[in-house]
Design a protein around this motif. Sequence first.
Motif, PDB file in Angstrom:
ATOM      1  N   VAL A  76       0.525   7.253   5.965  1.00  0.00           N
ATOM      2  CA  VAL A  76       0.728   6.364   4.818  1.00  0.00           C
ATOM      3  C   VAL A  76       2.154   5.825   4.792  1.00  0.00           C
ATOM      4  N   LEU A  77       3.112   6.685   5.076  1.00  0.00           N
ATOM      5  CA  LEU A  77       4.508   6.244   5.097  1.00  0.00           C
ATOM      6  C   LEU A  77       4.741   5.227   6.212  1.00  0.00           C
ATOM      7  N   ILE A  78       4.093   5.404   7.328  1.00  0.00           N
ATOM      8  CA  ILE A  78       4.220   4.427   8.422  1.00  0.00           C
ATOM      9  C   ILE A  78       3.656   3.076   7.989  1.00  0.00           C
ATOM     10  N   LEU A  79       2.535   3.101   7.295  1.00  0.00           N
ATOM     11  CA  LEU A  79       1.955   1.845   6.806  1.00  0.00           C
ATOM     12  C   LEU A  79       2.895   1.152   5.821  1.00  0.00           C
ATOM     13  N   TYR A  80       3.535   1.933   4.941  1.00  0.00           N
ATOM     14  CA  TYR A  80       4.507   1.351   4.018  1.00  0.00           C
ATOM     15  C   TYR A  80       5.651   0.702   4.793  1.00  0.00           C
ATOM     16  N   SER A  81       6.118   1.353   5.828  1.00  0.00           N
ATOM     17  CA  SER A  81       7.223   0.810   6.615  1.00  0.00           C
ATOM     18  C   SER A  81       6.823  -0.489   7.305  1.00  0.00           C
ATOM     19  N   ILE A  82       5.615  -0.513   7.845  1.00  0.00           N
ATOM     20  CA  ILE A  82       5.141  -1.726   8.518  1.00  0.00           C
ATOM     21  C   ILE A  82       5.010  -2.870   7.514  1.00  0.00           C
ATOM     22  N   ASN A  83       4.444  -2.579   6.354  1.00  0.00           N
ATOM     23  CA  ASN A  83       4.280  -3.623   5.345  1.00  0.00           C
ATOM     24  C   ASN A  83       5.620  -4.164   4.870  1.00  0.00           C
ATOM     25  N   THR A  84       6.605  -3.271   4.730  1.00  0.00           N
ATOM     26  CA  THR A  84       7.934  -3.709   4.295  1.00  0.00           C
ATOM     27  C   THR A  84       8.525  -4.709   5.280  1.00  0.00           C
TER      28      THR A  84
END
Length: 337
Positions: free
Chosen positions: A196-204
Amino acid sequence: MAEISLDSTLGAAFLGDIAASCFYGVTVVQTYLYYTRSGSDRLYLKFLVFVLWALDSLHLALVTHTVYTYVVKDFGNFLAIEVPTWSVLAQIVVTGVSDLIVRAIYCERVWKLSKRNWFLVGVIGVTSLVVFGGSIAFAVRGFSIPDYPALSEISDILYVSLGAGVLADVLIAASMCALLAQRRTGFAGTDSMVRVLILYSINTGALTSICALLCLVTYATMPDNFVFIAFYFVLPKLFLNSLLATLNARKPLREAGSNTMMSIPLSGTSTSRMSHSRRSRHSHGLNRDDQTGLQIQVHTSTELKTDPQPQNSIDEAMQKSWRDFCAKFEEPIDIAI
């Protein structure tokens, strides 16, 4: 401007103001949620979030002032559209300061997760400073130009600033994905949180980079209208909301992680309150021609039951393993997620 089109000038600026206002509403809600969930955060992080909210409020006020000046105050004066207002140049400075603070928070996140990787943090820091310096230089030079067509004289500053911004966002997103991927432990709950944190980073990185690229492309292809300004109005609000979203996601992720039942191998375990139901079947397998040994097939069926509260040695070991991981991982997450 040789020919003024209200659709691509005032219309674009008006739509950009509306989009910025919508994102500001999201910022207000996310800021409120942050302060209801940030009890354990350091004081300086809470202060930075307040500063970012104040800068975002000022940014919206300057954007609205720009549109109001062109649409209401200078109504009917088409020549006024060619002259930059002080507020449209001032919002560039506010954007530069806000983005620098956000990138500094992400930089601290990378610093801690990378175990003080000076080179990586240095590259991100330099590109962030280039973006900030370009914003200040463009605004200062903008006060000396007579009209929007004269922006071509300082367009190199805009290209360098937006390009460095895209590079900085991509570096932050890529670094976070790589560093978070190294935090996988094999436990389902922990790995799910890392994903989930990786997805947040990608979206950012994706949202801000796409918006900056759109601003860059529209200015390069359509420098005689305000379409690029509309994208620039939205850019800092996307960046801030991405940060607030990751900060507000920490508590739900931790609660989900702590409530996840982890499984551990039972080999070597001598004491347990778990009930075991095992069935074994022995096959005949003694070959008369080969008397080296007896083949045995054992089929084991294991039923696992866990108590609501850890009371035995296995549950305590599971909880201790989870606490040890959180103690190692919590420090970076508190600051940077």
